[in-house]
Design a protein around this motif. Sequence first.
Motif, PDB file in Angstrom:
ATOM      1  N   THR A 142       0.863  -1.184   0.000  1.00  0.00           N
ATOM      2  CA  THR A 142       0.000   0.000   0.000  1.00  0.00           C
ATOM      3  C   THR A 142       0.897   1.231   0.000  1.00  0.00           C
ATOM      4  N   ALA A 143       0.255   2.384  -0.076  1.00  0.00           N
ATOM      5  CA  ALA A 143       1.034   3.631  -0.093  1.00  0.00           C
ATOM      6  C   ALA A 143       1.792   3.829   1.209  1.00  0.00           C
ATOM      7  N   ARG A 144       1.324   3.237   2.300  1.00  0.00           N
ATOM      8  CA  ARG A 144       1.950   3.442   3.610  1.00  0.00           C
ATOM      9  C   ARG A 144       2.722   2.222   4.107  1.00  0.00           C
ATOM     10  N   GLY A 145       2.850   1.182   3.267  1.00  0.00           N
ATOM     11  CA  GLY A 145       3.589   0.001   3.704  1.00  0.00           C
ATOM     12  C   GLY A 145       2.964  -1.258   3.144  1.00  0.00           C
ATOM     13  N   VAL A 146       2.649  -2.209   4.030  1.00  0.00           N
ATOM     14  CA  VAL A 146       2.017  -3.447   3.582  1.00  0.00           C
ATOM     15  C   VAL A 146       0.796  -3.720   4.449  1.00  0.00           C
ATOM     16  N   LYS A 147      -0.144  -4.473   3.851  1.00  0.00           N
ATOM     17  CA  LYS A 147      -1.366  -4.838   4.563  1.00  0.00           C
ATOM     18  C   LYS A 147      -1.644  -6.303   4.301  1.00  0.00           C
ATOM     19  N   ALA A 148      -2.087  -7.023   5.311  1.00  0.00           N
ATOM     20  CA  ALA A 148      -2.365  -8.446   5.167  1.00  0.00           C
ATOM     21  C   ALA A 148      -3.519  -8.679   4.211  1.00  0.00           C
ATOM     22  N   THR A 149      -3.378  -9.694   3.358  1.00  0.00           N
ATOM     23  CA  THR A 149      -4.477 -10.127   2.507  1.00  0.00           C
ATOM     24  C   THR A 149      -5.499 -10.883   3.362  1.00  0.00           C
ATOM     25  N   ALA A 150      -6.597 -11.295   2.745  1.00  0.00           N
ATOM     26  CA  ALA A 150      -7.591 -12.080   3.480  1.00  0.00           C
ATOM     27  C   ALA A 150      -6.965 -13.363   4.034  1.00  0.00           C
ATOM     28  N   ALA A 151      -6.139 -14.019   3.193  1.00  0.00           N
ATOM     29  CA  ALA A 151      -5.448 -15.219   3.660  1.00  0.00           C
ATOM     30  C   ALA A 151      -4.441 -14.856   4.744  1.00  0.00           C
ATOM     31  N   GLY A 152      -3.778 -13.709   4.563  1.00  0.00           N
ATOM     32  CA  GLY A 152      -2.795 -13.275   5.554  1.00  0.00           C
ATOM     33  C   GLY A 152      -3.425 -13.003   6.915  1.00  0.00           C
ATOM     34  N   GLU A 153      -4.632 -12.438   6.932  1.00  0.00           N
ATOM     35  CA  GLU A 153      -5.319 -12.179   8.206  1.00  0.00           C
ATOM     36  C   GLU A 153      -5.607 -13.483   8.949  1.00  0.00           C
ATOM     37  N   ILE A 154      -5.988 -14.519   8.166  1.00  0.00           N
ATOM     38  CA  ILE A 154      -6.233 -15.821   8.801  1.00  0.00           C
ATOM     39  C   ILE A 154      -4.939 -16.378   9.384  1.00  0.00           C
ATOM     40  N   VAL A 155      -3.858 -16.265   8.628  1.00  0.00           N
ATOM     41  CA  VAL A 155      -2.574 -16.775   9.107  1.00  0.00           C
ATOM     42  C   VAL A 155      -2.134 -16.016  10.359  1.00  0.00           C
ATOM     43  N   VAL A 156      -2.314 -14.705  10.368  1.00  0.00           N
ATOM     44  CA  VAL A 156      -1.915 -13.912  11.535  1.00  0.00           C
ATOM     45  C   VAL A 156      -2.714 -14.327  12.764  1.00  0.00           C
ATOM     46  N   ASP A 157      -4.040 -14.498  12.596  1.00  0.00           N
ATOM     47  CA  ASP A 157      -4.867 -14.921  13.736  1.00  0.00           C
ATOM     48  C   ASP A 157      -4.404 -16.266  14.281  1.00  0.00           C
ATOM     49  N   GLN A 158      -4.163 -17.210  13.383  1.00  0.00           N
ATOM     50  CA  GLN A 158      -3.719 -18.532  13.811  1.00  0.00           C
ATOM     51  C   GLN A 158      -2.315 -18.473  14.421  1.00  0.00           C
ATOM     52  N   ALA A 159      -1.464 -17.621  13.858  1.00  0.00           N
ATOM     53  CA  ALA A 159      -0.096 -17.492  14.365  1.00  0.00           C
ATOM     54  C   ALA A 159      -0.096 -16.939  15.786  1.00  0.00           C
ATOM     55  N   ARG A 160      -0.945 -15.950  16.035  1.00  0.00           N
ATOM     56  CA  ARG A 160      -1.045 -15.401  17.395  1.00  0.00           C
ATOM     57  C   ARG A 160      -1.465 -16.495  18.378  1.00  0.00           C
ATOM     58  N   ASP A 161      -2.440 -17.310  17.965  1.00  0.00           N
ATOM     59  CA  ASP A 161      -2.919 -18.375  18.844  1.00  0.00           C
ATOM     60  C   ASP A 161      -1.815 -19.394  19.116  1.00  0.00           C
ATOM     61  N   VAL A 162      -1.082 -19.784  18.057  1.00  0.00           N
ATOM     62  CA  VAL A 162       0.013 -20.753  18.221  1.00  0.00           C
ATOM     63  C   VAL A 162       1.088 -20.192  19.140  1.00  0.00           C
ATOM     64  N   LEU A 163       1.470 -18.945  18.934  1.00  0.00           N
ATOM     65  CA  LEU A 163       2.518 -18.331  19.752  1.00  0.00           C
ATOM     66  C   LEU A 163       2.079 -18.198  21.204  1.00  0.00           C
ATOM     67  N   ALA A 164       0.800 -17.857  21.421  1.00  0.00           N
ATOM     68  CA  ALA A 164       0.290 -17.761  22.791  1.00  0.00           C
ATOM     69  C   ALA A 164       0.330 -19.122  23.477  1.00  0.00           C
ATOM     70  N   ARG A 165      -0.026 -20.172  22.738  1.00  0.00           N
ATOM     71  CA  ARG A 165       0.001 -21.511  23.317  1.00  0.00           C
ATOM     72  C   ARG A 165       1.437 -21.946  23.631  1.00  0.00           C
ATOM     73  N   LEU A 166       2.365 -21.588  22.783  1.00  0.00           N
ATOM     74  CA  LEU A 166       3.767 -21.927  23.041  1.00  0.00           C
ATOM     75  C   LEU A 166       4.289 -21.193  24.275  1.00  0.00           C
TER      76      LEU A 166
END
Length: 317
Positions: free
Chosen positions: A52-76
């Motif tokens: 984007t003009a200000r950097g990068v933004k997660a795609t729809a797939a990226g938002e799902i990956v980020v949500d799952q990644a947060r959950d995995v990292l919290a569990r770890l």
Amino acid sequence: MLDPWTLQVMVEVEERGSFSAAAEALSMTQPAVSRQIGGLERRLGVPLFRRTARGVKATAAGEIVVDQARDVLARLRALEMRVGAFTSAETGHLRLSAFSSANTWLMPEVIRRFSRSHPGVRLSLVREDAAGPMAAIKEARVDLALVTAWSLYADPSAAKHDPSAELLEPADFTGVDLLPLLDEEFQVALPADHRLAGLRRVSLSDLCDEVWIEGGYPDCLGPIPQLAEALGRSPRIGFFCEDWNGRQALVAGGSGIMLVPTLVRGAVHPGVVRRPTAPSLPSRRLYAASLAPPFRLPAVTALLDVIAHVSREQIPA
């Protein structure tokens, strides 16, 4: 299997909004962050960010990956904390149980001091287990339980009426350590305007016609036969109340009298006086129950030290 570090990079890029900001936060170079994201996109087969003009933004797939990644990292992180509790007294979560009178002064003071000296350990005070404190300790539903000697009977309700009732079998204590804390004495609680309130010591035989207020086990009148022998008759129980404040309010209002153990002496209602009895009633021993070493958590050992120290101090007058 995905690398947790790559997932952390993914989350950082999404939160910072740019590869360069994520690189600075993670002490990486911007090309290294790009390689991590690129490798993750190839592994998953989908683009995860769009420019984007200000950097990068997660795609729809990226938002799902980020949500799952947060959950995995919290569990770890939770896994690391729970395992760390076996090697350190500074982390973890301890579940405690105690009975009503112990919660009027002793447990609040223990929790206050331990939380101040071990801020990384989370404490919870839970309801007493229906299966009993020994089973709760052995089955790891509770890490530490305050119990009285009355709780060591196979059938505590039978022990109220039969001082020679059967104790728990040795197998019931296997793996459980009992730390003796103190021997509680009992005094009688009377309304402040009671006819015997001015005496320094009250003869139990003078209370034979009084109405007594009973409570839940182990905060009750104790072994009834011993009290009945001192009274010269069975106590006339007119009220039952689990809560200590409610019971004391009944005494202050003149509804009846009750027994007060050592642990409650710092929380006596202003309309109630307590007096030693003649003869003195049998004391009861207070214990801290926990798993025996080597299965006891280091934080529990540290908590036992605090409980023992507080118990040795002068109980509030």
